[in-house]
Design a protein around this motif. Sequence first.
Motif, PDB file in Angstrom:
ATOM      1  N   UNK A 177      31.585  72.473  17.877  1.00  0.00           N
ATOM      2  CA  UNK A 177      30.382  73.718  18.206  1.00  0.00           C
ATOM      3  C   UNK A 177      29.201  72.882  18.839  1.00  0.00           C
ATOM      4  N   UNK A 178      28.512  71.948  18.238  1.00  0.00           N
ATOM      5  CA  UNK A 178      27.391  72.035  18.584  1.00  0.00           C
ATOM      6  C   UNK A 178      27.384  71.418  20.369  1.00  0.00           C
ATOM      7  N   UNK A 179      28.114  70.264  20.239  1.00  0.00           N
ATOM      8  CA  UNK A 179      28.493  70.484  21.607  1.00  0.00           C
ATOM      9  C   UNK A 179      28.891  71.285  22.968  1.00  0.00           C
ATOM     10  N   UNK A 180      29.438  72.204  22.549  1.00  0.00           N
ATOM     11  CA  UNK A 180      30.050  73.246  23.537  1.00  0.00           C
ATOM     12  C   UNK A 180      28.429  74.216  23.661  1.00  0.00           C
ATOM     13  N   UNK A 181      27.680  74.045  22.671  1.00  0.00           N
ATOM     14  CA  UNK A 181      26.465  75.031  22.333  1.00  0.00           C
ATOM     15  C   UNK A 181      25.221  74.884  23.296  1.00  0.00           C
ATOM     16  N   UNK A 182      25.719  73.429  23.941  1.00  0.00           N
ATOM     17  CA  UNK A 182      24.767  72.345  24.893  1.00  0.00           C
ATOM     18  C   UNK A 182      24.747  72.642  25.364  1.00  0.00           C
ATOM     19  N   UNK A 183      26.515  72.626  26.467  1.00  0.00           N
ATOM     20  CA  UNK A 183      26.599  73.107  27.237  1.00  0.00           C
ATOM     21  C   UNK A 183      26.419  74.881  27.742  1.00  0.00           C
ATOM     22  N   UNK A 184      26.779  75.305  26.894  1.00  0.00           N
ATOM     23  CA  UNK A 184      26.838  77.072  27.837  1.00  0.00           C
ATOM     24  C   UNK A 184      25.954  77.832  27.255  1.00  0.00           C
ATOM     25  N   UNK A 185      24.754  77.324  26.099  1.00  0.00           N
ATOM     26  CA  UNK A 185      23.281  77.949  25.519  1.00  0.00           C
ATOM     27  C   UNK A 185      22.896  78.206  26.658  1.00  0.00           C
ATOM     28  N   UNK A 186      22.861  76.861  27.764  1.00  0.00           N
ATOM     29  CA  UNK A 186      21.244  77.268  28.729  1.00  0.00           C
ATOM     30  C   UNK A 186      22.348  77.989  29.620  1.00  0.00           C
ATOM     31  N   UNK A 187      23.329  78.593  30.494  1.00  0.00           N
ATOM     32  CA  UNK A 187      23.901  79.259  31.241  1.00  0.00           C
ATOM     33  C   UNK A 187      24.055  80.770  30.556  1.00  0.00           C
ATOM     34  N   UNK A 188      23.736  81.122  29.363  1.00  0.00           N
ATOM     35  CA  UNK A 188      23.091  82.219  28.756  1.00  0.00           C
ATOM     36  C   UNK A 188      24.936  83.071  28.543  1.00  0.00           C
ATOM     37  N   UNK A 189      25.829  82.014  28.292  1.00  0.00           N
ATOM     38  CA  UNK A 189      27.279  82.610  28.258  1.00  0.00           C
ATOM     39  C   UNK A 189      27.405  82.432  26.783  1.00  0.00           C
ATOM     40  N   UNK A 190      28.348  83.718  26.238  1.00  0.00           N
ATOM     41  CA  UNK A 190      28.376  83.626  25.249  1.00  0.00           C
ATOM     42  C   UNK A 190      29.272  82.445  24.629  1.00  0.00           C
ATOM     43  N   UNK A 191      29.566  81.762  23.167  1.00  0.00           N
ATOM     44  CA  UNK A 191      30.456  80.803  22.245  1.00  0.00           C
ATOM     45  C   UNK A 191      30.619  81.567  20.933  1.00  0.00           C
ATOM     46  N   UNK A 192      31.337  81.337  20.001  1.00  0.00           N
ATOM     47  CA  UNK A 192      32.033  81.992  19.020  1.00  0.00           C
ATOM     48  C   UNK A 192      32.697  80.575  19.214  1.00  0.00           C
ATOM     49  N   UNK A 193      32.069  80.563  17.664  1.00  0.00           N
ATOM     50  CA  UNK A 193      32.789  79.146  16.604  1.00  0.00           C
ATOM     51  C   UNK A 193      33.550  79.677  15.503  1.00  0.00           C
ATOM     52  N   UNK A 194      34.700  79.159  15.396  1.00  0.00           N
ATOM     53  CA  UNK A 194      36.435  79.680  15.096  1.00  0.00           C
ATOM     54  C   UNK A 194      36.195  78.878  13.565  1.00  0.00           C
ATOM     55  N   UNK A 195      36.582  79.302  12.349  1.00  0.00           N
ATOM     56  CA  UNK A 195      37.061  78.945  11.328  1.00  0.00           C
ATOM     57  C   UNK A 195      38.177  78.269  11.323  1.00  0.00           C
ATOM     58  N   UNK A 196      38.471  77.181  10.866  1.00  0.00           N
ATOM     59  CA  UNK A 196      39.937  76.505  10.873  1.00  0.00           C
ATOM     60  C   UNK A 196      40.159  76.951   9.253  1.00  0.00           C
TER      61      UNK A 196
END
Length: 327
Positions: A192-211
């Motif tokens: 999630x941290x790697x993905x948020x670092x990419x998506x957050x500046x672009x204002x794209x919604x990111x949802x983490x999945x619990x396993x």
Amino acid sequence: MIQFRIQPDSEIPASTQLFNQMRFAIASRQYSPGYKLPSTRALAMQTGLHRNTISKVYRQLEEDGFVESLAGSGIYVRAQGHEGGSKLQSPISQKYPEAAKILQKALDELISEGYSLNQAREIFLAEIDWRLRCSARVLVAAPSEDLGVGELMAYELEEYLEIPVQIVAINELAAILDKTTSATVVTSRYFINDVEAIAAPKSVRVIPLDIYDYSKEINFLKNLPKDQCVGIVSLSSGIGHQAEVILHGLRGDDLLIMTAQPQDNYKLQAIVKRAEVIICDQACFTIVQTAVHAASEDIIRPPKLVKVENYIGTNSIDLLKRELGLG
């Protein structure tokens, strides 16, 4: 109780005096919508008027739409116009009355915070529009070195959500998002941290999945006899590696652990012929079954197959359904 006063020497009839005073009590909200009017007996004792006169006033109030009579209960002040939820109901509101109440409560809270109706409308419409656009495209982000875990997430999401999803390598996510902001990105909490670092500046919604916690499978493996061979077959190479580490921590060298991905036919065949127990993803189960059947002439005793219930936690599935507007 409001004190109604009747002037006996007035030129205005006593019934008209009472009627006007009661209309004023209703108009000034001394008698608010839903208020039960005094009984004719109680009002007769207060005003000195005959009960028939009071009944006549009540009938006039009802004819003029100020009150309504409920059989066996009494006479109540009516809600008028749109107050008290008496507005015209749309078919969708009639079908889902609880939803209408939830929306009304949220709207009332916004207004109480100082927002105008127009502002509240824009807020609601913007949120709905954004969610609809984000829900139109679901991206599953996974590391390029283990796209199998992305395939596993996509397999379960498509099964549970019944919508198509797209697998994207994390190192390619920025390029994909440069072309669109109308998407929802989902990924395991591992990444999630790697993905948020990419998506957050672009204002794209990111949802983490619990396993899934694998508690049932872990308890099963804890109780296996010593020196058993356990096969782990998963779409994800990372899951196989993590399983080796966890099982070594639980059992040390008591168990022999072999791992494979379904496309690695050589390793899969070795597991099928050697392992007493094979644990596999839902997505791999049919492949493993077929491999066991194909090798049946070369093995004395078929391995016990254990199908993992899921990779994504059920709470995460419920969250996604809600966020994507799927119920």
